[in-house]
Scaffold this active site. Structure first.
Site, mmCIF file in Angstrom:
data_model
loop_
_atom_site.group_PDB
_atom_site.id
_atom_site.type_symbol
_atom_site.label_atom_id
_atom_site.label_comp_id
_atom_site.label_asym_id
_atom_site.label_seq_id
_atom_site.Cartn_x
_atom_site.Cartn_y
_atom_site.Cartn_z
ATOM 1 N N TYR A 126 52.032 50.565 51.488
ATOM 2 C CA TYR A 126 52.470 49.607 50.468
ATOM 3 C C TYR A 126 51.272 49.048 49.708
ATOM 4 O O TYR A 126 51.260 48.993 48.476
ATOM 5 C CB TYR A 126 53.246 48.479 51.147
ATOM 6 C CG TYR A 126 53.556 47.282 50.287
ATOM 7 C CD1 TYR A 126 54.651 47.291 49.428
ATOM 8 C CD2 TYR A 126 52.766 46.128 50.345
ATOM 9 C CE1 TYR A 126 54.951 46.179 48.653
ATOM 10 C CE2 TYR A 126 53.064 45.022 49.574
ATOM 11 C CZ TYR A 126 54.158 45.051 48.727
ATOM 12 O OH TYR A 126 54.446 43.954 47.952
ATOM 13 N N ALA A 127 50.246 48.642 50.443
ATOM 14 C CA ALA A 127 49.054 48.070 49.812
ATOM 15 C C ALA A 127 48.383 49.095 48.896
ATOM 16 O O ALA A 127 47.952 48.771 47.786
ATOM 17 C CB ALA A 127 48.084 47.580 50.881
ATOM 18 N N ALA A 128 48.285 50.335 49.351
ATOM 19 C CA ALA A 128 47.665 51.372 48.542
ATOM 20 C C ALA A 128 48.473 51.637 47.276
ATOM 21 O O ALA A 128 47.921 51.822 46.184
ATOM 22 C CB ALA A 128 47.531 52.659 49.364
ATOM 23 N N ASN A 166 60.098 44.907 39.195
ATOM 24 C CA ASN A 166 59.969 44.031 40.362
ATOM 25 C C ASN A 166 60.250 44.751 41.673
ATOM 26 O O ASN A 166 59.731 44.362 42.720
ATOM 27 C CB ASN A 166 60.940 42.854 40.210
ATOM 28 C CG ASN A 166 61.096 42.091 41.506
ATOM 29 O OD1 ASN A 166 60.220 41.329 41.906
ATOM 30 N ND2 ASN A 166 62.226 42.283 42.179
#
Length: 262
Positions: free
Chosen positions: A154-156, A86
């Site tokens: 972060y998205a990548a 997580n």
């Protein structure tokens, strides 16, 4: 929210990374209610130290931190049944590609991709040997809806995590281990609030304006609100339970309808 889980995870040992707050804490609480022995990791001790979980202080963005967690769990508990990867987040500045350094990129990939990879590598041999186990990778809808002006690394990294998770599931499903991805959208957590504050500082606006800009960038949330951490935890609780025994290799999006495509 209060549910009766009928002790369905009794005798199971679970690790929830980043389990001291936000969605991680909600997931840890959900697994506890289901009867599991729950271990959580974070850099700092949780405020509530008497909630029934076992705590290991570790910086999972560093190889030494992940190895510490693996060693302590195997020495104390002998094995792990459920791994919830997580931990994640973005601490990079807003402003698009031009303001991002190599350090920004490397930090995001260490936290959001390589930490789960290292933990999987530490616990999978035991799961394969016992021919059972469940691994959940918490990714993000930003893997499909990247916000280039605020959380590009972060998205990548989350897109890479989702791809890795699918590939890993194909490898280990025949060996008895289930691997799944959960991709939340906006979750109402303290971390979300801090991210809005960082974007506001970079843009010179307010936190409310930053939140609205992110909502606009996502195309809005048809359900009309962010998810509560407990709602994400309930999905995870189902996926790791015996009721989901045939589910593996899939990605489960929980975003209130944010992603506009099927």
């Amino acid at each position: 929210m209060d549910f009766n889980f009928e002790n369905e995870l009794k005798d199971k040992i679970a690790l929830v990374t980043g389990g001291s707050k936000g969605a991680g804490k909600a997931i840890a609480d959900r697994l506890l209610k289901a009867g599991a022995t729950v271990i959580i990791t974070a850099r700092n001790k949780p405020e509530d130290e008497n909630n029934g979980t076992h705590f290991i202080a570790a910086d999972l963005s560093k190889p030494d931190g992940t190895q510490k967690v693996v060693n302590e769990i195997l020495e104390k508990f002998g094995h792990l049944d459920i791994l919830i990867n997580n931990m994640g987040g973005s601490e990079t500045p807003g402003g698009g590609f031009a303001v991002l350094s190599d350090s920004d990129w490397e930090g995001s990939f260490q936290t959001n991709l390589l930490a789960p990879v290292r933990l999987d590598r530490g616990f999978l041999p035991g799961m394969i040997e016992r021919h059972e186990g469940v691994i959940i990778h918490i990714a993000s809808i930003q893997a499909k809806l990247p916000l280039y002006d605020s959380t590009l690394p972060y998205a990548a990294a989350k897109a890479a995590l989702a791809n890795y998770s699918k590939s890993l599931s194909n490898e280990v499903a025949p060996k008895g281990v289930r691997v799944l991805t959960v991709s939340p959208g906006w979750i109402m957590t303290d971390a979300s609030t801090r991210m809005m504050e960082r974007i506001a500082r970079s843009s010179g606006g307010t936190a409310e304006e930053a939140a609205n800009s992110v909502m606009d960038a996502l195309g809005g949330i048809p359900f009309g609100r962010a998810a509560w951490p407990e709602e994400v935890a309930e999905l995870v609780g189902f996926l790791v339970s015996p009721r989901a025994a045939y589910l593996t290799g899939s990605e489960y999006v929980i975003d209130g309808g944010t992603i506009p495509t099927i």
